[in-house]
Enzyme design. Structure first.
Site, PDB file in Angstrom:
ATOM      1  N   LYS A 262      49.386  26.204  39.509  1.00  0.00           N
ATOM      2  CA  LYS A 262      48.801  25.156  40.341  1.00  0.00           C
ATOM      3  C   LYS A 262      47.614  24.506  39.646  1.00  0.00           C
ATOM      4  O   LYS A 262      46.883  25.158  38.903  1.00  0.00           O
ATOM      5  CB  LYS A 262      48.364  25.740  41.677  1.00  0.00           C
ATOM      6  CG  LYS A 262      49.558  26.055  42.570  1.00  0.00           C
ATOM      7  CD  LYS A 262      49.155  26.243  44.002  1.00  0.00           C
ATOM      8  CE  LYS A 262      50.405  26.298  44.881  1.00  0.00           C
ATOM      9  NZ  LYS A 262      50.066  26.587  46.281  1.00  0.00           N
ATOM     10  N   GLN A 322      52.314  40.466  44.644  1.00  0.00           N
ATOM     11  CA  GLN A 322      53.087  39.250  44.377  1.00  0.00           C
ATOM     12  C   GLN A 322      53.080  39.005  42.887  1.00  0.00           C
ATOM     13  O   GLN A 322      52.275  39.570  42.168  1.00  0.00           O
ATOM     14  CB  GLN A 322      52.461  38.066  45.101  1.00  0.00           C
ATOM     15  CG  GLN A 322      51.048  37.812  44.650  1.00  0.00           C
ATOM     16  CD  GLN A 322      50.159  37.357  45.769  1.00  0.00           C
ATOM     17  OE1 GLN A 322      50.439  37.573  46.936  1.00  0.00           O
ATOM     18  NE2 GLN A 322      49.060  36.708  45.429  1.00  0.00           N
ATOM     19  N   ASP A 357      53.606  29.009  43.486  1.00  0.00           N
ATOM     20  CA  ASP A 357      53.448  29.617  42.157  1.00  0.00           C
ATOM     21  C   ASP A 357      53.680  31.127  42.155  1.00  0.00           C
ATOM     22  O   ASP A 357      53.447  31.784  41.138  1.00  0.00           O
ATOM     23  CB  ASP A 357      52.039  29.314  41.607  1.00  0.00           C
ATOM     24  CG  ASP A 357      50.936  29.656  42.598  1.00  0.00           C
ATOM     25  OD1 ASP A 357      51.240  29.853  43.795  1.00  0.00           O
ATOM     26  OD2 ASP A 357      49.770  29.743  42.184  1.00  0.00           O
ATOM     27  N   ASP A 394      45.575  41.591  49.864  1.00  0.00           N
ATOM     28  CA  ASP A 394      45.924  40.208  50.154  1.00  0.00           C
ATOM     29  C   ASP A 394      47.175  40.149  51.021  1.00  0.00           C
ATOM     30  O   ASP A 394      48.183  40.796  50.698  1.00  0.00           O
ATOM     31  CB  ASP A 394      46.190  39.514  48.810  1.00  0.00           C
ATOM     32  CG  ASP A 394      46.331  38.017  48.942  1.00  0.00           C
ATOM     33  OD1 ASP A 394      45.365  37.376  49.350  1.00  0.00           O
ATOM     34  OD2 ASP A 394      47.423  37.503  48.628  1.00  0.00           O
ATOM     35  N   ASN A 395      47.072  39.419  52.143  1.00  0.00           N
ATOM     36  CA  ASN A 395      48.273  39.140  52.922  1.00  0.00           C
ATOM     37  C   ASN A 395      49.125  40.364  53.288  1.00  0.00           C
ATOM     38  O   ASN A 395      50.368  40.317  53.164  1.00  0.00           O
ATOM     39  CB  ASN A 395      49.170  38.219  52.089  1.00  0.00           C
ATOM     40  CG  ASN A 395      49.097  36.794  52.569  1.00  0.00           C
ATOM     41  OD1 ASN A 395      49.273  36.545  53.754  1.00  0.00           O
ATOM     42  ND2 ASN A 395      48.860  35.885  51.660  1.00  0.00           N
ATOM     43  N   GLU A 423      43.508  41.897  54.623  1.00  0.00           N
ATOM     44  CA  GLU A 423      43.268  40.457  54.777  1.00  0.00           C
ATOM     45  C   GLU A 423      44.470  39.864  55.499  1.00  0.00           C
ATOM     46  O   GLU A 423      45.389  39.346  54.874  1.00  0.00           O
ATOM     47  CB  GLU A 423      43.084  39.788  53.406  1.00  0.00           C
ATOM     48  CG  GLU A 423      42.645  38.345  53.493  1.00  0.00           C
ATOM     49  CD  GLU A 423      43.733  37.329  53.150  1.00  0.00           C
ATOM     50  OE1 GLU A 423      43.424  36.133  53.170  1.00  0.00           O
ATOM     51  OE2 GLU A 423      44.877  37.725  52.859  1.00  0.00           O
ATOM     52  N   LYS A 534      39.615  28.356  43.503  1.00  0.00           N
ATOM     53  CA  LYS A 534      40.893  29.044  43.274  1.00  0.00           C
ATOM     54  C   LYS A 534      41.691  28.369  42.168  1.00  0.00           C
ATOM     55  O   LYS A 534      42.606  28.954  41.601  1.00  0.00           O
ATOM     56  CB  LYS A 534      41.722  29.037  44.564  1.00  0.00           C
ATOM     57  CG  LYS A 534      41.150  29.897  45.662  1.00  0.00           C
ATOM     58  CD  LYS A 534      42.025  29.915  46.893  1.00  0.00           C
ATOM     59  CE  LYS A 534      42.031  28.595  47.631  1.00  0.00           C
ATOM     60  NZ  LYS A 534      42.774  28.658  48.901  1.00  0.00           N
ATOM     61  N   TYR A 535      41.344  27.103  41.889  1.00  0.00           N
ATOM     62  CA  TYR A 535      42.168  26.355  40.924  1.00  0.00           C
ATOM     63  C   TYR A 535      41.376  25.823  39.731  1.00  0.00           C
ATOM     64  O   TYR A 535      41.918  25.127  38.894  1.00  0.00           O
ATOM     65  CB  TYR A 535      42.842  25.164  41.628  1.00  0.00           C
ATOM     66  CG  TYR A 535      43.451  25.540  42.951  1.00  0.00           C
ATOM     67  CD1 TYR A 535      44.647  26.259  43.022  1.00  0.00           C
ATOM     68  CD2 TYR A 535      42.824  25.192  44.154  1.00  0.00           C
ATOM     69  CE1 TYR A 535      45.189  26.625  44.235  1.00  0.00           C
ATOM     70  CE2 TYR A 535      43.368  25.553  45.384  1.00  0.00           C
ATOM     71  CZ  TYR A 535      44.545  26.274  45.418  1.00  0.00           C
ATOM     72  OH  TYR A 535      45.087  26.639  46.626  1.00  0.00           O
TER      73      TYR A 535
HETATM   74  O1  LIG Z   1      47.660  33.639  52.849  1.00  0.00           O
HETATM   75  P1  LIG Z   1      46.202  33.916  53.032  1.00  0.00           P
HETATM   76  O2  LIG Z   1      45.536  32.869  53.846  1.00  0.00           O
HETATM   77  O3  LIG Z   1      46.002  35.277  53.578  1.00  0.00           O
HETATM   78  O4  LIG Z   1      45.477  33.842  51.582  1.00  0.00           O
HETATM   79  C1  LIG Z   1      45.498  34.829  50.567  1.00  0.00           C
HETATM   80  O5  LIG Z   1      46.724  34.923  49.899  1.00  0.00           O
HETATM   81  C2  LIG Z   1      47.162  33.721  49.215  1.00  0.00           C
HETATM   82  C3  LIG Z   1      48.371  34.100  48.424  1.00  0.00           C
HETATM   83  O6  LIG Z   1      48.034  35.123  47.553  1.00  0.00           O
HETATM   84  C4  LIG Z   1      46.073  33.164  48.304  1.00  0.00           C
HETATM   85  O7  LIG Z   1      46.448  31.858  47.962  1.00  0.00           O
HETATM   86  C5  LIG Z   1      46.045  31.371  46.678  1.00  0.00           C
HETATM   87  O8  LIG Z   1      46.951  31.889  45.704  1.00  0.00           O
HETATM   88  C6  LIG Z   1      48.294  31.391  45.781  1.00  0.00           C
HETATM   89  C7  LIG Z   1      49.063  32.058  44.688  1.00  0.00           C
HETATM   90  O9  LIG Z   1      48.492  31.789  43.460  1.00  0.00           O
HETATM   91  C8  LIG Z   1      48.242  29.874  45.667  1.00  0.00           C
HETATM   92  O10 LIG Z   1      49.550  29.368  45.774  1.00  0.00           O
HETATM   93  C9  LIG Z   1      47.394  29.305  46.784  1.00  0.00           C
HETATM   94  O11 LIG Z   1      47.321  27.888  46.640  1.00  0.00           O
HETATM   95  C10 LIG Z   1      46.010  29.885  46.676  1.00  0.00           C
HETATM   96  O12 LIG Z   1      45.250  29.449  47.790  1.00  0.00           O
HETATM   97  C11 LIG Z   1      44.767  33.096  49.035  1.00  0.00           C
HETATM   98  O13 LIG Z   1      43.751  32.654  48.184  1.00  0.00           O
HETATM   99  C12 LIG Z   1      44.457  34.475  49.549  1.00  0.00           C
HETATM  100  O14 LIG Z   1      43.188  34.575  50.120  1.00  0.00           O
END
Ligand SMILES: O=P(O)(O)O[C@H]1O[C@H](CO)[C@@H](O[C@H]2O[C@H](CO)[C@@H](O)[C@H](O)[C@H]2O)[C@H](O)[C@H]1O
Length: 693
Positions: A262, A322, A357, A394-395, A423, A534-535
């Site tokens: 991304k 992931q 991604d 995460d998630n 989270e 994040k990017y």
């Molecule tokens: O889905 P959540 O709101 O719980 O957010 C968490 O997990 C996301 C996925 O890991 C993460 O998202 C970030 O990483 C992704 C993968 O690289 C990317 O596609 C998203 O654009 C980016 O925001 C998020 O940061 C994390 O807190």
């Protein structure tokens, strides 16, 4: 005949059923299906409803033992009204335990109660004494070893009192601890019943009380042109510690994939220099056990761990299950993924968010069981070996619950110090279930609770035993994903408001870098940061003018000094007659500390309110005078009477934090603190700015 036989069997079954009821045990989660949570610094209150037919006297006790041990320890419980029994277990060592409640009818107490009741009603107690004597004689038997010998000796004393008509002395002797102990060890325990076993997990204090600071290592070089390293992070530690944070949390630090990487602001096409989202884990350089090469070496990593320890801090790492399409697992273990007919994989999502991604392995593919589960467990083990004891997961709600329950229990079995933070911004049922499955801490809906009614409901629920026994909310004021509207539009005061709510409302709070300089630039109409870190690399001056470092430092200092601010428990909403003033108390049972917090939820306009001082909580009448310490300014003054008045200018300081000072007992004389302090009952003074402290 057959009918008669069946009836008899039914009666015998009924007779064998427990006569004593043991109910509503706490701490217990879903009747013992999941472990209740405690920590090694805190005594464990145990309570149960225990009752029986008639007026039988009961003995009730709590039993506990480490999981796997055969020996139970026991502690008596005392009645506290309405058939409720309670006791407090001294803090337990780290580990997993089982609790049970045991109860039986006490013939001794029955006899004693009758004797005492007759005496108090003014009747002769001859008959009751004879019953008691016979009971004790039978217990003592002919034994000359303790406890029988103790009982025989006591019996002589009792008889003398009885012979002299000294019933009061007789009663006192029957209450004597040594006698009761001897009776307890010899007496029968009719109708004895034991509850089912309830698991209890004792964790580190940091599972309940910690202040987190989150940053992206890649932004720590000070320049947008150079990728930050772990060594740059080490250089930042003193200033983070100086604000009072004790956990440093880093988003994933692993190699980042190239495929579908991304670009800035979540665009689907990355520029040649875009570093990609760190959550897109896995590339040529390795997967979850590898370190992103631009961050440094594993030696740098262990230096970071050591530097944190020197600062009295520790590291929390992201654990994100992931893979970027470039993760080695896709090549090495294709059977862990659910491939589509065209040979592609569905990308991950957390609706409505789309994560183009990354892909997520499938936990139930034939090849993934048990290999994937064990591989993920080994990832955690690897980082534990490298010194990480806290994982922000995460998630987790998009992965199977049985996986988490197994993983956490497996890791904790070998490493009871490990803490997992969930989270899961998701439906309440899932959020709660993850906590029950073993997560030590949980992200919560705090970020979206802004008005007085919502905050009141939120904190009351978290403080209740029902919730606090298994769920510890982590109150993040912002995250790299959440740039709350309230912060976007509320200016500096809004940051202070959210900081004080998080830092005083619960035991766990956290900020994501940029919060201390009130960073709030957002994507239009979105709760997302503009130019999100994040990017891209986002170096920032965290001492920029207007920063709120002094206020954050003070809040963390107060948290460290006052146990009432180290927990979600002990919250009480009090009356302040203004919808924009959220006013509450924090008090930990067993202490005499009463903290009051008033927060002006309106970030721009001055608010005033009459409010009630909970004098009753200090055992004082409504017209009493109480000494107060303003914990922000350090001033001491008096409040005369229950109703007081406050005026808060949010642009100056949108909150007040007071400590009520319990009046001295008459033998202590007048309070030193109150001597020479003027107080007119009003708190309209603004006191010093936090920067002055
Ligand atoms: O889905 P959540 O709101 O719980 O957010 C968490 O997990 C996301 C996925 O890991 C993460 O998202 C970030 O990483 C992704 C993968 O690289 C990317 O596609 C998203 O654009 C980016 O925001 C998020 O940061 C994390 O807190």
């Amino acid at each position: 005949m057959a009918e008669q036989g069946a009836a008899e069997i039914a009666v015998r079954r009924a007779v064998a059923a427990p006569r004593i009821v043991i109910d509503e045990i706490t701490p217990a989660v879903d009747g013992g299906r999941f472990a209740a949570k405690a920590d090694e610094a805190t005594a464990v209150p145990v309570a149960a409803t225990v009752f029986c037919d008639g007026h039988e006297a009961l003995q009730v006790r709590v039993l506990w033992r480490r999981r796997g041990s055969r020996r139970w320890q026991a502690q008596p419980m005392a009645p506290c009204g309405n058939d409720r029994w309670q006791t407090m277990l001294a803090p337990l060592l780290l580990g997993d335990y089982e609790l049970a409640i045991e109860a039986w009818i006490s013939p001794f107490d029955n006899l004693l109660n009758r004797l005492q009741a007759r005496f108090e009603a003014g009747f002769a107690v001859q008959q009751e004494w004879l019953d008691m004597e016979r009971f004790l004689l039978a217990l003592a038997g002919a034994g000359d070893e303790p406890p029988e010998a103790t009982l025989t000796a006591k019996l002589d004393v009792l008889r003398q009192h009885q012979a002299c008509g000294e019933v009061l002395l007789l009663l006192a002797q029957l209450h004597n601890a040594a006698l009761r102990e001897a009776v307890a060890s010899l007496a029968p325990r009719p109708h004895s019943v034991r509850s089912n076993r309830l698991p209890l997990r004792v964790e580190r204090l940091r599972a309940r009380f910690a202040s987190w600071y989150e940053l992206f290592p890649r932004s720590q070089s000070g320049s947008p042109l150079r990728h930050g390293t772990l060594r740059d992070v080490i250089a930042q530690l003193p200033q983070i510690r100086a604000m009072g944070f004790d956990v440093l949390y880093l988003p994933p630090i692993h190699p980042i994939g190239q495929t579908h990487r991304k670009g800035r602001n979540n665009s689907l096409v990355a520029g040649p220099d875009d570093p990609g989202s760190p959550y897109a884990i896995g590339a040529e350089a390795g997967g979850h056990e590898a370190l992103h090469p631009e961050l440094g070496s594993l030696e740098d990593f262990s230096d970071l761990v050591a530097a944190l320890h020197e600062q009295g801090m520790e590291l929390a790492l992201d654990f994100a299950v992931q893979c970027s399409p470039d993760h080695p697992w896709l090549r090495e273990h294709p059977g862990w993924f659910d491939w589509r007919a065209d040979g592609s994989l569905r990308h991950a999502e957390n609706p409505p968010k789309r994560y183009e991604d990354i892909v997520v392995p499938d936990f139930y593919q034939a090849d993934a069981v048990p290999a994937l589960w064990l591989a993920l467990r080994d990832v955690v083990e690897t980082w534990v070996r490298r010194g990480v004891m806290i994982f922000r997961v995460d998630n987790p709600h998009t992965k199977p619950l049985p996986f988490w329950e197994w993983l956490i229990s497996d890791i904790r079995g070998r490493h009871p110090r490990v803490i997992f933070l969930s989270e899961a911004f998701t439906r309440p049922a899932m959020l709660h279930r993850l906590a029950k499955c073993g997560f030590s801490q949980s992200y919560s809906y705090f970020t979206w609770r802004n008005d007085k009614a919502a905050l009141t409901e939120f904190f009351i629920e978290l403080a209740s035993n029902d919730t606090a026994n298994y769920l510890r909310p982590h109150l993040f004021v912002n995250t790299p994903d959440i740039n709350p509207y309230f912060l976007q539009h509320g200016g500096r005061a809004a940051f202070l408001i959210r900081a004080v709510l998080a830092a005083t409302g619960g035991g766990l709070w956290g900020i994501y870098s940029g919060f201390e300089i009130c960073e709030a630039a957002a994507l239009p109409e979105r709760e997302e940061y503009l130019d999100a870190e994040k990017y891209q690399l986002r170096p920032r001056d965290t001492f920029a003018p207007g920063h709120i470092r002094a206020e954050i430092t003070l809040l963390n200092r107060l948290r460290a000094a006052h146990p009432a601010l180290q927990t979600q428990r002990g919250f009480t909403a009090y009356q302040a007659w203004n919808e924009h003033i959220f006013y509450f108390g924090k008090h930990v049972a067993g202490t005499d500390e009463h903290i009051l917090v008033a927060v002006c939820l309106e970030p721009f306009d001055v608010q005033e309110a009459a409010f009630e001082v909970p004098l009753w909580a200090l055992g004082l009448p409504d017209d009493a005078t109480v000494d107060v310490e303003d914990l922000c300014s350090g001033e001491h003054f008096h409040w005369h009477g229950k109703i007081q008045h406050m005026r808060i200018d949010p642009l100056q300081q949108p909150y007040r934090i007071w400590r009520l000072i319990a009046p001295p007992t008459s033998s202590e004389g007048p309070s030193q603190l109150s001597a020479g302090i003027a107080g007119n009952g009003s708190v309209t003074h603004e006191g010093g700015r936090p920067d002055d402290y």
